[in-house]
Design a protein around this motif. Structure first.
Motif, short mmCIF file in Angstrom:
data_model
loop_
_atom_site.label_atom_id
_atom_site.label_comp_id
_atom_site.label_asym_id
_atom_site.label_seq_id
_atom_site.Cartn_x
_atom_site.Cartn_y
_atom_site.Cartn_z
N VAL A 1 0.83 -1.21 0.00
CA VAL A 1 0.00 0.00 0.00
C VAL A 1 0.86 1.26 0.00
N THR A 2 1.84 1.33 0.92
CA THR A 2 2.63 2.56 1.07
C THR A 2 3.91 2.54 0.25
N GLY A 3 4.34 1.36 -0.19
CA GLY A 3 5.60 1.24 -0.93
C GLY A 3 6.84 1.26 -0.05
N ARG A 4 6.66 1.42 1.27
CA ARG A 4 7.83 1.42 2.17
C ARG A 4 8.52 0.07 2.15
N LEU A 5 9.82 0.08 2.43
CA LEU A 5 10.60 -1.15 2.43
C LEU A 5 10.88 -1.59 3.87
N ALA A 6 10.73 -2.88 4.10
CA ALA A 6 10.98 -3.44 5.43
C ALA A 6 12.10 -4.46 5.33
N LEU A 7 13.03 -4.41 6.29
CA LEU A 7 14.04 -5.47 6.40
C LEU A 7 13.36 -6.66 7.06
N GLN A 8 13.15 -7.72 6.30
CA GLN A 8 12.37 -8.86 6.79
C GLN A 8 13.16 -10.15 6.62
N VAL A 9 13.81 -10.56 7.70
CA VAL A 9 14.56 -11.81 7.69
C VAL A 9 14.17 -12.58 8.95
N HIS A 10 13.85 -13.86 8.80
CA HIS A 10 13.65 -14.69 9.99
C HIS A 10 15.04 -15.12 10.45
N PRO A 11 15.53 -14.53 11.55
CA PRO A 11 16.96 -14.67 11.83
C PRO A 11 17.40 -16.08 12.20
N SER A 12 16.54 -16.88 12.81
CA SER A 12 17.04 -18.20 13.20
C SER A 12 16.93 -19.25 12.09
N ALA A 13 16.18 -18.95 11.04
CA ALA A 13 16.00 -19.94 9.96
C ALA A 13 16.92 -19.70 8.77
N VAL A 14 17.68 -18.59 8.81
CA VAL A 14 18.59 -18.24 7.70
C VAL A 14 19.62 -19.35 7.49
N ARG A 15 19.86 -19.68 6.23
CA ARG A 15 20.89 -20.68 5.93
C ARG A 15 22.00 -20.10 5.05
N LYS A 16 21.63 -19.37 3.97
CA LYS A 16 22.62 -18.82 3.03
C LYS A 16 22.17 -17.43 2.58
N LEU A 17 23.12 -16.67 2.06
CA LEU A 17 22.80 -15.38 1.43
C LEU A 17 23.21 -15.42 -0.03
N HIS A 18 22.33 -14.94 -0.91
CA HIS A 18 22.63 -14.84 -2.35
C HIS A 18 22.86 -13.36 -2.65
N LEU A 19 24.10 -13.02 -2.98
CA LEU A 19 24.44 -11.62 -3.20
C LEU A 19 24.15 -11.20 -4.64
N ALA A 20 24.15 -9.87 -4.84
CA ALA A 20 23.79 -9.31 -6.15
C ALA A 20 24.72 -9.82 -7.26
N ASP A 21 26.00 -10.05 -6.94
CA ASP A 21 26.96 -10.48 -7.98
C ASP A 21 26.90 -11.99 -8.24
N GLY A 22 25.97 -12.67 -7.63
CA GLY A 22 25.83 -14.11 -7.87
C GLY A 22 26.52 -14.98 -6.83
N THR A 23 27.34 -14.36 -5.97
CA THR A 23 27.99 -15.14 -4.90
C THR A 23 26.95 -15.71 -3.95
N VAL A 24 27.14 -16.96 -3.56
CA VAL A 24 26.28 -17.54 -2.53
C VAL A 24 27.13 -17.76 -1.28
N MET A 25 26.83 -17.00 -0.22
CA MET A 25 27.55 -17.16 1.04
C MET A 25 26.90 -18.30 1.81
N ASP A 26 27.69 -19.32 2.16
CA ASP A 26 27.07 -20.45 2.87
C ASP A 26 27.80 -20.81 4.16
N GLU A 27 28.72 -19.96 4.60
CA GLU A 27 29.37 -20.21 5.89
C GLU A 27 28.42 -19.67 6.96
N LEU A 28 27.82 -20.58 7.69
CA LEU A 28 26.67 -20.23 8.53
C LEU A 28 26.97 -19.13 9.55
#
Ligand code: FE2
Length: 369
Positions: A274-301
């Motif tokens: 509705v408002t277009g605002r952006l929220a940082l939304q991460v479930h912190p305990s379920a995170v496993r990996k991060l996929h970065l903009a350049d295609g790198t996949v960070m998987d060191e927990l």
């Protein structure tokens, strides 16, 4: 024909840094008309957490109908069948209402009967069962922690629910406790016993540096398969904001069968429809990996968790927390795509507390930046 509406939405007074939450009066959720619902929806997306007062008579059927109205194409309960898995850390905390299975009962103490359930024992989760360290038992009456900051979501196969409805049926006599972060900052907060704590994902995003905002907008989060089973042996940081890394997560062969196509990779930042605002939304305990903009996949927990923690921790500062002081009949509706929340507090066995909760797996994935 004119449809009268007495609905009134009053924003909560801003405290230092917090500017979210609103109180809603003048509506009967058992007889909600379209105009009133549109007011509720507008308020939800503006204020993220809304407290609809005086709904003690609201039926489980009306609660389900309300929840469904925020996403009419959704049908299944937000956690699907994951609760059937005995190993899931969510299993002991929730009981299903037989005649309205999308609505769960949570709370503390013994009940002879409730909504078709008989002789049930509810247990308010205590941080000692989940955190790596604990407040000494002799201080339990007066001190507490955030139990687990989270988004209500299965995070495997099913989309995160848009809205959660949470109703206080029975609330024990009020007293307060001091909530400690116990992370070396000295941060603490006075909270009503058994409060539900909320923080805004929009504020959590807004207070980031420009570089961190750009990182958050362009990074995707991969969640663990069957995350609540995967994390069942792992332990939380003292702030309840994600896990410590001790290698205790279950390995793939210890999990129920994994369908790779059901693993969730979601944007780190979710857009308010509705408002277009952006929220940082991460479930912190379920995170496993991060996929970065350049295609790198960070998987060191450990590294993945540390990055997420540094982004999220400023957003749970004491002055940014809304700790709701529950009254019987309160129906809280929260935008599950725009906030994190946590159970708080330690109850004695004879302090009876009964809540009804409903959320539905969304018909579509959250909108990214
Ligand atoms: Fe929750």
């Amino acid at each position: 024909m004119t449809v009268a509406s007495n609905i009134k939405v009053t924003p909560l007074p801003p405290t230092d840094g917090r500017s979210f939450g609103a109180i809603v009066t003048g509506v009967d959720l058992n007889k909600l008309n379209d105009i009133e619902f549109q007011h509720l929806r507008a308020a939800l997306y503006e204020y993220t957490v809304i407290v609809v007062k005086d709904q003690a008579a609201c039926t489980p059927a009306a609660q389900y109908a309300l929840t469904n109205r925020f996403d009419p194409a959704s049908t299944s309960y937000g956690h699907g069948k994951t609760l059937d898995t005995k190993k899931s850390i969510l299993h002991p905390d929730l009981k299903t209402i037989p005649h309205q299975p999308q609505v769960q009962v949570i709370g503390n103490g013994h009940l002879d009967s409730f909504e078709g359930l008989t002789d049930i024992k509810l247990k308010h989760p205590h941080h000692a069962t989940f955190h790596a360290t604990r407040i000494p038992a002799e201080e339990d009456e007066h001190f507490t922690r955030f139990y687990r900051w989270h988004i209500d979501a299965a995070l495997y196969d099913l989309n995160p629910p848009r809205a959660t409805t949470l109703m206080a049926v029975r609330v024990p006599e009020g007293r307060t406790q001091t909530l400690r972060y116990d992370d070396g900052t000295g941060d603490e907060l006075t909270v009503p016993l058994g409060t539900t704590a909320f923080v805004s994902g929009y504020t959590m995003y807004d207070i980031l540096s420009d570089d961190d905002k750009a990182f958050a907008r362009t990074t995707k989060v991969e969640y663990a398969p069957h995350p609540y089973v995967w994390m069942s042996s792992a332990r939380s940081r003292s702030t309840g904001l994600g896990l410590v890394s001790e290698g205790k997560e279950l390995s793939l062969d210890q999990l129920p069968p994994v369908d790779e196509s059901k693993i969730q990779v979601l944007p780190m930042v979710w857009k308010n429809p509705v408002t277009g605002r952006l929220a940082l939304q991460v479930h912190p305990s379920a995170v496993r990996k991060l996929h970065l903009a350049d295609g790198t996949v960070m998987d060191e927990l450990r590294e993945v968790r540390d990055i997420v923690y540094l982004l999220q921790r400023p957003g749970i500062a004491p002055e940014l927390v809304y700790a709701h002081d529950w009254e019987e009949g309160d129906m809280v509706i929260f935008n599950n795509h725009g906030c994190l929340h946590s159970v708080v507090g330690a109850f004695k066995e004879d302090e009876v507390r009964v809540f009804r909760q409903c959320n539905l797996a969304a018909s579509a994935a959250p909108l990214g930046a």
